[in-house]
Motif scaffolding. Structure first.
Motif, PDB file in Angstrom:
ATOM      1  N   THR A  92      89.692 101.213  25.932  1.00  0.00           N
ATOM      2  CA  THR A  92      89.559 100.538  27.348  1.00  0.00           C
ATOM      3  C   THR A  92      88.705 101.171  28.254  1.00  0.00           C
ATOM      4  O   THR A  92      87.914 100.512  28.957  1.00  0.00           O
ATOM      5  CB  THR A  92      91.118 100.742  27.848  1.00  0.00           C
ATOM      6  N   THR A  93      88.383 102.625  28.058  1.00  0.00           N
ATOM      7  CA  THR A  93      87.534 103.123  28.784  1.00  0.00           C
ATOM      8  C   THR A  93      85.960 102.631  28.643  1.00  0.00           C
ATOM      9  O   THR A  93      85.341 102.331  29.311  1.00  0.00           O
ATOM     10  CB  THR A  93      87.579 104.663  28.944  1.00  0.00           C
ATOM     11  N   ALA A  94      85.847 102.344  27.194  1.00  0.00           N
ATOM     12  CA  ALA A  94      84.613 101.809  26.724  1.00  0.00           C
ATOM     13  C   ALA A  94      84.198 100.610  27.301  1.00  0.00           C
ATOM     14  O   ALA A  94      83.077 100.326  27.649  1.00  0.00           O
ATOM     15  CB  ALA A  94      84.488 102.139  25.336  1.00  0.00           C
ATOM     16  N   PHE A  97      83.242 100.597  31.085  1.00  0.00           N
ATOM     17  CA  PHE A  97      81.954 101.101  31.176  1.00  0.00           C
ATOM     18  C   PHE A  97      80.651 100.210  30.862  1.00  0.00           C
ATOM     19  O   PHE A  97      79.974  99.807  31.313  1.00  0.00           O
ATOM     20  CB  PHE A  97      81.616 102.400  30.492  1.00  0.00           C
ATOM     21  N   VAL A  98      80.956  99.449  29.549  1.00  0.00           N
ATOM     22  CA  VAL A  98      80.311  98.345  28.981  1.00  0.00           C
ATOM     23  C   VAL A  98      80.086  97.209  30.447  1.00  0.00           C
ATOM     24  O   VAL A  98      78.968  96.728  30.258  1.00  0.00           O
ATOM     25  CB  VAL A  98      80.635  97.762  27.780  1.00  0.00           C
ATOM     26  N   PHE A  99      81.502  96.911  30.555  1.00  0.00           N
ATOM     27  CA  PHE A  99      81.435  95.845  31.736  1.00  0.00           C
ATOM     28  C   PHE A  99      80.719  96.062  32.912  1.00  0.00           C
ATOM     29  O   PHE A  99      80.027  95.387  33.692  1.00  0.00           O
ATOM     30  CB  PHE A  99      83.085  95.379  31.961  1.00  0.00           C
ATOM     31  N   ALA A 100      80.924  97.451  33.203  1.00  0.00           N
ATOM     32  CA  ALA A 100      79.992  97.862  34.778  1.00  0.00           C
ATOM     33  C   ALA A 100      78.713  97.962  34.473  1.00  0.00           C
ATOM     34  O   ALA A 100      78.170  97.279  35.453  1.00  0.00           O
ATOM     35  CB  ALA A 100      80.501  99.218  34.963  1.00  0.00           C
ATOM     36  N   VAL A 101      77.986  98.213  32.991  1.00  0.00           N
ATOM     37  CA  VAL A 101      76.674  98.109  32.977  1.00  0.00           C
ATOM     38  C   VAL A 101      76.160  96.700  32.742  1.00  0.00           C
ATOM     39  O   VAL A 101      75.099  96.287  33.463  1.00  0.00           O
ATOM     40  CB  VAL A 101      76.220  98.837  31.622  1.00  0.00           C
ATOM     41  N   VAL A 102      76.940  95.946  32.110  1.00  0.00           N
ATOM     42  CA  VAL A 102      76.609  94.507  32.071  1.00  0.00           C
ATOM     43  C   VAL A 102      76.524  93.766  33.508  1.00  0.00           C
ATOM     44  O   VAL A 102      75.564  92.969  33.683  1.00  0.00           O
ATOM     45  CB  VAL A 102      77.534  93.515  31.260  1.00  0.00           C
TER      46      VAL A 102
END
Length: 127
Positions: A92-94, A97-102
């Motif tokens: 969930t944490t990953a 983070f991926v969603f925030a970068v995208v």
């Protein structure tokens, strides 16, 4: 149709307990500063003893009993929570983070596109 309203009336003894608890806290603070010449041990013992007595007096009042009941109910609710496993928490944490970068890249691309359209094509400022 008559509506029934229930009012909680605090008895006089309960108000006395709350007042006594407040006075004990004030007394503990006063004793802490008045015992400065006797040393830090006497100061801290008087402060902690006064605060413990104030807490005991408060917890015997109706408000204190309700606070204890609230704490017990809260603890029961916490025990009902299904906590995620370590793997689920990391996944969930990953994902976050991926969603925030995208999302950051999308907003940057949108910003640069609008900047190019407005400043270069519409206004012609960068020619």
């Amino acid at each position: 149709m008559a509506s029934t309203q229930v009012e909680t009336v605090t008895p006089g003894a309960d108000k006395v307990r709350l007042g006594l608890a407040v006075l004990l806290v004030i007394g503990a603070l006063v004793a802490f500063y008045m015992l400065a010449k006797q040393g830090p041990v006497a100061q801290w013992v008087s402060l902690i003893a006064g605060l413990v007595l104030a807490a005991i007096v408060f917890l015997t009042s109706e408000s204190g009993k309700r606070l204890i009941a609230f704490g017990r109910d809260s603890w029961r609710e916490v025990q009902k929570v299904v906590w995620p496993t370590r793997k689920e928490a990391l996944q969930t944490t990953a994902f976050v983070f991926v969603f925030a970068v995208v999302m950051a890249l999308f907003l940057w691309f949108t910003d640069k596109t609008l900047e190019w359209v407005l400043y270069d094509l519409v206004l012609g400022w960068r020619q």
